[in-house]
Design an enzyme around this catalytic site. Structure first.
Site, PDB file in Angstrom:
ATOM      1  N   LYS A 266       0.842  -1.197   0.000  1.00 14.97           N
ATOM      2  CA  LYS A 266       0.000   0.000   0.000  1.00 14.97           C
ATOM      3  C   LYS A 266       0.878   1.247   0.000  1.00 14.97           C
ATOM      4  CE  LYS A 266      -3.109   2.528   3.126  1.00 14.97           C
ATOM      5  NZ  LYS A 266      -3.724   2.513   4.469  1.00 14.97           N
ATOM      6  N   ASP A 271      -2.364  10.355   3.832  1.00 13.36           N
ATOM      7  CA  ASP A 271      -3.758   9.978   4.007  1.00 13.36           C
ATOM      8  C   ASP A 271      -4.448  10.958   4.952  1.00 13.36           C
ATOM      9  OD1 ASP A 271      -6.198   8.751   4.114  1.00 13.36           O
ATOM     10  OD2 ASP A 271      -5.551   7.145   5.461  1.00 13.36           O
ATOM     11  N   LYS A 278      -9.856  12.678   8.689  1.00 13.79           N
ATOM     12  CA  LYS A 278      -9.290  12.335   9.996  1.00 13.79           C
ATOM     13  C   LYS A 278      -9.179  13.594  10.856  1.00 13.79           C
ATOM     14  CE  LYS A 278      -6.150   8.754   8.137  1.00 13.79           C
ATOM     15  NZ  LYS A 278      -6.601   7.550   8.852  1.00 13.79           N
ATOM     16  N   ASP A 289       1.619   6.266   5.821  1.00 17.38           N
ATOM     17  CA  ASP A 289       0.621   5.349   5.271  1.00 17.38           C
ATOM     18  C   ASP A 289       1.121   4.655   4.008  1.00 17.38           C
ATOM     19  OD1 ASP A 289      -1.786   4.200   5.935  1.00 17.38           O
ATOM     20  OD2 ASP A 289      -2.974   5.517   4.659  1.00 17.38           O
ATOM     21  N   ASP A 348     -12.024   7.014   4.216  1.00 18.91           N
ATOM     22  CA  ASP A 348     -10.793   6.742   4.974  1.00 18.91           C
ATOM     23  C   ASP A 348     -10.479   5.254   5.007  1.00 18.91           C
ATOM     24  OD1 ASP A 348      -8.540   7.487   6.398  1.00 18.91           O
ATOM     25  OD2 ASP A 348      -9.551   7.381   8.349  1.00 18.91           O
ATOM     26  N   GLU A 350      -9.459   3.616   2.428  1.00 17.87           N
ATOM     27  CA  GLU A 350      -9.012   3.736   1.034  1.00 17.87           C
ATOM     28  C   GLU A 350      -7.936   2.734   0.656  1.00 17.87           C
ATOM     29  OE1 GLU A 350      -5.557   4.973   2.928  1.00 17.87           O
ATOM     30  OE2 GLU A 350      -7.614   5.424   3.466  1.00 17.87           O
ATOM     31  N   ARG A 352      -7.559  -0.392   1.123  1.00 16.32           N
ATOM     32  CA  ARG A 352      -8.058  -1.661   0.565  1.00 16.32           C
ATOM     33  C   ARG A 352      -8.496  -1.499  -0.890  1.00 16.32           C
ATOM     34  NH1 ARG A 352     -12.361  -2.124   5.232  1.00 16.32           N
ATOM     35  NH2 ARG A 352     -10.557  -1.147   6.227  1.00 16.32           N
TER      36      ARG A 352
END
Length: 502
Positions: A266, A271, A278, A289, A348, A350, A352
């Site tokens: 990933k 993020d 967030k 991230d 959030d 995201e 996946r």
């Protein structure tokens, strides 16, 4: 090669030795004068607790000016992970005592461990510990507090162990260099490292590799992603002004008919949460991230730098998850590369979405013998295990046991996520699309994220997922990671697994 025998030593700035709980120096040396220097301090000033240091001056002895004694603690408790930690301890103690360049280390003989194993562990710990990220400091700041030069270690072993110890030291240096390369990527500011810049960092890594002639690098930008309808990657990135990237590395150094191993990481370089924003404090470390991408790229770097005889594929989707008028919205339904549709209920969740496209790509384009993805995926996993371990989920028992073996040998822990299909199996079903991107309840969020990813692994290929949301970043120094920030976990685990499955 920085490996020699004791008789070759002279004029050393410092000699490092190890003492067990009985205060007995471990290792082969034959200098009675040095032993006499240590006798009184060992008896009176030292308890030999694990990682306890004792510095002794030798008054211009021809072998060394100083001796640093490090405690081993109980010999029955010693492990290779302890030796990695001792490597960090000796590097830290040497820096604290103003050792400027190098030190000689008398490699101890302890238990079942081979000399080469101990050399590899000590060198790994010392090198990882000495990682520094100073490139964003001002010239004035660096002048006041210049970064310390890395201390080089020379290992003292018996003549019969020279060859194996030398090879182990070289392997440890390549491994630690790969780990610290990945940690640097994670440490970089999101203004420094956005998707296109990540591609440039990978290009530099490939060009510098001794295996560059065996590596093929392919990069898709938004034009190619739209052409191939990689809807997950495109949807996550559509709120950003920076272009998404889809990076594929192929290393071909095994048999022509041998299927490759595939790694997927990933690569969300920042993020914000998107429109499901967030809170500010939660965004402070969200440059990390992309630690999953850094992990698989670093494992790839270690593999190619060691020129291992294997075939390896690395797939990294890289995006920024940002809020804007163009960003994806809760309630959107997107079509993935596989053709499946996904209802986005939380922007959030995201990671996946981009991993789903990457897993589909890896398993359909390369048909690997196994695929492993790594991601800072869920807060649920971080809450469950904290910094202690990566969460493990997957479809293949043999693959999971192989990762557990690599975990035990690398000292990087993994923990199996619960997998009760009758409880979790329908959590990701959507009323309006094939899948939803979050579970129907907040329970078992790490497992339901794994269930979502499982839907995009094709051709019944063995698959495992490592959630490093908790362990990818340390909030304080831990073990042989000497500073708050990127931990480098699970890079060594992945490298060890690849080595064990050539």
């Amino acid at each position: 090669m920085s490996v020699s025998t004791f008789r070759d030593l002279k004029n050393q700035e410092v000699l490092v030795v190890f003492a067990d709980e009985a205060k007995k120096i471990q290792g082969s040396w034959n200098d009675s004068v040095l032993k006499d220097y240590l006798k009184v301090p060992l008896e009176n000033d030292f308890r030999a607790k694990f990682r306890e240091p004792l510095l002794v001056y030798t008054h211009s002895h021809p072998t060394t000016k100083r001796v640093l004694v490090l405690g081993l603690g109980k010999k029955s408790d010693i492990s290779l992970q302890n030796f990695r930690n001792l490597g960090a301890s000796l590097a830290g103690a040497l820096k604290n005592k103003n050792v400027k360049s190098h030190a000689s280390v008398l490699v101890p003989k302890v238990g079942k461990f081979k000399t080469a194993e101990i050399v590899e562990a000590l060198q790994t710990g010392a090198s990882v510990y000495q990682f520094q990220f100073t490139e964003l400091k001002s010239a004035e700041s660096l002048k006041k507090n210049p970064p310390s030069k890395p201390i080089e270690l020379q290992f003292i072993v018996e003549a019969k162990d020279l060859k194996q110890a030398g090879a182990a030291e070289s392997k440890a240096k390549a491994t630690a260099e790969g780990v610290n390369w990945g940690r640097r990527l994670v440490a970089m500011s999101p203004r420094q490292l956005y998707p296109v810049q990540l591609t440039k960092e990978v290009e530099k890594m490939v060009k510098a590799s001794p295996s560059k002639s065996k590596i093929k690098m392919t990069v898709w930008g938004e034009t190619e992603l739209k052409k191939h309808a990689y809807g997950g990657v495109l949807a996550v990135n559509q709120g950003s002004e920076n272009e998404a990237q889809f990076i594929v590395l192929q290393y071909s150094n095994g048999g022509k008919s041998s299927k490759p191993m595939a790694l997927v990481g990933k690569g969300v370089t920042f993020d914000s949460g998107g429109l499901s924003l967030k809170p500010p404090q939660a965004q402070e470390t969200m440059k990390y991230d992309m630690a999953g991408a850094a992990s698989v790229l670093s494992a790839f770097k270690i593999t190619v730098d060691l020129q291992l005889k294997t075939n390896l594929v690395c797939v990294v989707p890289s995006v920024e998850n940002m809020p804007s008028g163009a960003a994806q919205k809760p309630g959107d339904v997107i079509t993935m590369a596989s053709g499946k549709t996904v209802e986005v209920l939380n922007t959030d969740a995201e990671g996946r979405l981009i991993l789903a496209d990457a897993l589909f790509h890896a398993t359909t384009q390369f048909k690997p013998k196994a695929v492993i993805d790594v991601a800072t995926l869920t807060g649920a996993c971080a809450l469950a295990v904290g910094e202690a371990a990566a969460g493990l989920y997957g479809t293949d028992e043999k693959l999971k046991k192989g990762l557990e073996k690599a975990s035990a040998e690398s000292g990087e822990h993994i923990w199996r996520l619960p997998d009760f299909e009758e409880f979790y199996g329908d959590q990701m079903n959507s009323d309006v699309a094939d899948l939803r991107n979050i579970g129907k309840s907040r329970e078992a969020g790490a497992t339901t994220a794994g269930i979502f990813l499982r839907a995009f692994v094709k051709n019944d290929i063995p698959w495992a997922h490592l959630d490093i949301a908790g362990c990818g970043w340390y909030d304080a120094p831990r073990g042989f990671v000497g500073a708050r920030g990127p931990s480098g976990v699970p890079i060594r685990l992945l490298a060890k697994f690849i080595e064990q499955n050539l």
